[in-house]
Design an enzyme around this catalytic site. Structure first.
Site, PDB file in Angstrom:
ATOM      1  N   HIS A 194       0.842  -1.199   0.000  1.00 42.04           N
ATOM      2  CA  HIS A 194       0.000   0.000   0.000  1.00 42.04           C
ATOM      3  C   HIS A 194       0.880   1.252   0.000  1.00 42.04           C
ATOM      4  O   HIS A 194       1.262   1.752   1.065  1.00 42.04           O
ATOM      5  CB  HIS A 194      -0.912  -0.002   1.224  1.00 42.04           C
ATOM      6  CG  HIS A 194      -1.835  -1.180   1.298  1.00 42.04           C
ATOM      7  ND1 HIS A 194      -1.405  -2.443   1.662  1.00 42.04           N
ATOM      8  CD2 HIS A 194      -3.159  -1.292   1.032  1.00 42.04           C
ATOM      9  CE1 HIS A 194      -2.425  -3.279   1.633  1.00 42.04           C
ATOM     10  NE2 HIS A 194      -3.497  -2.616   1.251  1.00 42.04           N
ATOM     11  N   HIS A 206      -3.978   3.178  -3.587  1.00 39.97           N
ATOM     12  CA  HIS A 206      -4.199   2.646  -2.238  1.00 39.97           C
ATOM     13  C   HIS A 206      -3.450   1.342  -1.990  1.00 39.97           C
ATOM     14  O   HIS A 206      -2.612   1.267  -1.093  1.00 39.97           O
ATOM     15  CB  HIS A 206      -5.695   2.426  -1.981  1.00 39.97           C
ATOM     16  CG  HIS A 206      -5.976   1.739  -0.672  1.00 39.97           C
ATOM     17  ND1 HIS A 206      -6.037   2.427   0.514  1.00 39.97           N
ATOM     18  CD2 HIS A 206      -6.172   0.436  -0.372  1.00 39.97           C
ATOM     19  CE1 HIS A 206      -6.268   1.567   1.497  1.00 39.97           C
ATOM     20  NE2 HIS A 206      -6.358   0.356   0.982  1.00 39.97           N
ATOM     21  N   GLU A 229     -17.824  -4.628  24.301  1.00 35.80           N
ATOM     22  CA  GLU A 229     -17.026  -5.850  24.420  1.00 35.80           C
ATOM     23  C   GLU A 229     -15.778  -5.814  23.539  1.00 35.80           C
ATOM     24  O   GLU A 229     -14.682  -6.185  23.975  1.00 35.80           O
ATOM     25  CB  GLU A 229     -17.867  -7.081  24.066  1.00 35.80           C
ATOM     26  CG  GLU A 229     -19.042  -7.331  24.982  1.00 35.80           C
ATOM     27  CD  GLU A 229     -20.316  -6.619  24.549  1.00 35.80           C
ATOM     28  OE1 GLU A 229     -21.366  -6.829  25.183  1.00 35.80           O
ATOM     29  OE2 GLU A 229     -20.251  -5.847  23.559  1.00 35.80           O
ATOM     30  N   HIS A 244     -28.412 -15.908  24.445  1.00 36.19           N
ATOM     31  CA  HIS A 244     -27.410 -15.720  25.487  1.00 36.19           C
ATOM     32  C   HIS A 244     -26.729 -17.033  25.890  1.00 36.19           C
ATOM     33  O   HIS A 244     -25.904 -17.034  26.808  1.00 36.19           O
ATOM     34  CB  HIS A 244     -28.048 -15.080  26.725  1.00 36.19           C
ATOM     35  CG  HIS A 244     -28.311 -13.615  26.560  1.00 36.19           C
ATOM     36  ND1 HIS A 244     -29.061 -13.103  25.525  1.00 36.19           N
ATOM     37  CD2 HIS A 244     -27.906 -12.538  27.304  1.00 36.19           C
ATOM     38  CE1 HIS A 244     -29.126 -11.782  25.638  1.00 36.19           C
ATOM     39  NE2 HIS A 244     -28.427 -11.427  26.694  1.00 36.19           N
TER      40      HIS A 244
END
Length: 662
Positions: A25, A259, A410, A472
């Site tokens: 890149h 890029h 999280e 869950h």
């Protein structure tokens, strides 16, 4: 030497290395060269001759695909990355892989590439700096006093983790965190205006950051912005740098063509003309090396800090010794003795308790003895039981606090913890429900890839959590974690195994640890001293017969189930060995002699675990069996679900009998 030559050296080292590798890149290094020059030449405090200097500024390349910019900076400033290493960009086993890989010997502070995680790492580093400075600095000796800098691009700010980490950073007044947003408006697919139209300045204003907008190709504007950022003590700073990707390329600058692919020989030749770079590939004039060499200045700053530490040692010897112990990641001298006393107490505790509660009992000991332990939870502290008797909440009013409320973040929490470990002096642990490792997994994976001794706490380990239902109830999660290299996953059966698991995580493991705990109660198990010692090997014989007919293996709450089933089988004249397997990963790393002494190779095996069965087939022969779960759970009381999925004494007995009779 003209004024732009040192900056263009960064561009052409990157261009030439990408071209030689035929992949990489080049666009970002070409566009951020002035930003890198302003920071690394005029502001970054570091010592190439001592990359481990503890009070150095930290630098994170969150947009890690532009790795050649970092490698070029490290080479030019004097780190152990040679021009031949740059020529080996993306070559097998080179020092210069496609994306930066953590290696502090070479000045690489963290592994980046998955976008957004680097900025979260930087937040974690800044948190560690804040906690340690609050705990150890004195008015006359500020021994912890440095900045954390991060480069990031459009892709980093598209990733959701950037929101998790950046909103958290301003809440905690991380004024030592300074970030540079390469605002070039281009990603792989082209101009981002079709899919990323955020007003990012307003976004960071709303977070509470200091925001500064500059021309990313103006050294004067960049220097002034950095000075302003360093003077802001309460707010992290985002410097918005308008740049042109592939700067200098006459046909590819400002486009996605620059890029992620080499410019090509013809375009490189034209770029050399445009930027007046008259040198052959990988040739750097001595004057440019002289400009960039940071070894002498870095050594001076390092020695100034060493002198301060010597004064600190004389005035504050207790704090000096404690800080150095933490930097070295050593245990306190009396830790083993106190731990053995605690383990003996656990062995004499006959209370029924969920292992998440066993974890809290363990933390009451470990946090008291290890002040470097900094806990936290993603908005589940009362459920994860991460707050110990020695915990205080980290806040702007209490920056020396050792428990962090991460909110529902999280992924951000896990990546922030990686940064805290990378900084050093802090041992973080952070918790959520096991099922939500789905959110956090990529940060856990990078922790394993870097070999960081991080501690991830996961509670509510199975369908036995009950009525919350399949959303869950983790099924496949342990299999996924166990499939990750360099990751130890403990699922203890009771308080003693929990204490051993925590001990392994905080003092023995050189890689990350997942501690997986139950919501349901477990029964304390009776063990000999040898059995307690063998817990450290990941698996051990809990019940052994002279004439066994099969082996029953289980982890966690199912260990008591298979013990009960073994007793019932014994009544029917079938002797069964019982193996507790709190950490399959560690057990599989033991030698073959130990493994075969625990799991007899000539006996049939039945493994029992409240999760997907795939983990266990590494141990099994063709006709062996696993009692597991290969469907999603249901919403019902735990007792109903255990009966429904066959986790009963009678079903284990029937399966065992069928193995023996086969």
């Amino acid at each position: 030497m003209n004024n732009s030559e040192p900056t263009n050296a960064l561009r052409f080292l990157s261009i030439d290395a990408v071209q030689k590798a035929n992949s990489g890149h080049p666009g970002m290094p070409m566009g951020m060269a002035e930003i890198a020059t302003a920071l690394w030449k005029n502001h970054l405090n570091h010592n190439p001759q001592n990359p481990h200097w503890f009070n150095r500024d930290r630098f994170v390349l969150s947009n890690g695909h532009g790795s050649m910019l970092l490698y070029s900076l490290l080479h030019l400033t004097g780190y152990k990355i040679s021009i031949d290493d740059l020529k080996d960009f993306r070559v097998f086993k080179s020092k210069t892989p496609g994306h930066p890989e953590y290696d502090l010997d070479y000045g690489i502070e963290t592994t980046t590439g998955p976008l957004g995680q680097g900025i979260a790492n930087a937040v974690g580093m800044s948190i560690s700096e804040k906690i340690l400075s609050a705990q150890f600095n004195k008015d006359d000796c500020k021994v912890i006093d440095h900045f954390t800098y991060a480069f990031l691009g459009d892709g980093c700010l598209m990733e959701g983790i950037s929101h998790e980490a950046c909103s958290f950073a301003s809440t905690h007044n991380l004024g030592k965190l300074i970030c540079f947003y390469d605002q070039n408006g281009i990603s792989i697919d082209g101009e981002i205006e079709n899919w990323f139209t955020d007003d990012t300045v307003k976004r960071f204003d709303s977070y509470g950051w200091q925001t500064i907008s500059v021309d990313g190709h103006s050294l004067d504007e960049l220097n002034a912005a950095i000075v302003s950022a360093k003077s802001e003590t309460d707010k992290p700073t985002m410097i918005f740098c308008k740049t042109t990707i592939g700067f200098g390329s006459p046909n590819k600058s400002g486009t996605s063509d620059a890029h992620g692919a080499p410019l090509g020989d013809e375009e490189i030749a034209k770029t050399r003309e445009v930027l007046d770079w008259k040198h052959e590939p990988f040739h750097i004039p001595d004057s440019v090396y002289d400009f960039w060499n940071a070894s002498e200045a870095g050594e001076v700053r390092n020695l100034e800090w060493t002198d301060m530490m010597n004064i600190y040692k004389e005035k504050y010897p207790q704090e000096y010794n404690e800080l150095n112990r933490r930097i070295a990641s050593d245990m306190p001298s009396d830790f083993e003795e106190k731990y053995n006393e605690f383990l003996n107490e656990c062995n004499n505790n006959d209370s029924l308790m969920a292992t998440r509660k066993s974890s809290q009992v363990s933390l009451d000991f470990f946090v008291k003895e290890l002040p470097e332990l900094v806990g936290g939870s993603a908005d589940l502290t009362p459920s994860n039981n991460t707050f110990s008797k020695s915990s205080t909440t980290f806040s702007n009013e209490n920056p020396s606090g050792n428990h962090i409320n991460y909110g529902v973040r999280e992924f951000g929490m896990s990546a922030i913890m990686n940064g805290m470990v990378l900084h050093g002096g802090i041992k973080p642990y952070g918790a959520t429900f096991l099922v939500f490792t789905d959110y956090a997994r990529n940060a856990v994976r990078l922790s394993a890839l870097m070999g960081l001794p991080n501690i991830f706490v996961y509670t509510h380990d199975s369908i036995a959590l009950g009525e919350d239902g399949p959303t869950h109830q983790p099924i496949e999660h342990l299999v996924t974690l166990r499939a990750t290299p360099n990751l130890n996953n403990w699922r203890p059966a009771d308080l003693v195994e929990t204490a051993v698991a925590w001990k392994n995580a905080v003092s023995s493991s050189k890689t990350p640890t997942c501690l997986v705990f139950s919501r349901q109660n477990t029964t304390p198990l009776l063990r000999t001293p040898d059995q307690v010692e063998n817990i450290n090997k990941g698996g051990y014989l809990l019940k052994e017969h002279n004439d066994p007919k099969l082996t029953l293996i289980a982890s966690g709450s199912e260990v008591q189930l298979v013990l009960d089933a073994a007793n019932k089988l014994e009544e029917n004249g079938i002797n069964a060995n019982v193996v507790s397997m709190p950490c399959l990963d560690i057990f599989l790393d033991t030698n073959e002699a130990y493994q075969s002494s625990i799991i007899k190779t000539d006996l049939p095996i039945l493994a029992v675990e409240l999760g997907h069965p795939n983990s266990w087939y590494k141990l099994l022969n063709k006709n062996d069996k696993v009692l597991g779960i290969d469907s999603f759970g249901e919403s019902a009381p735990a007792s109903v679900l255990l009966e429904h999925f066959g986790f009963t004494i009678s079903n284990v007995v029937d399966m065992a009998k069928s193995l023996v009779d086969a």
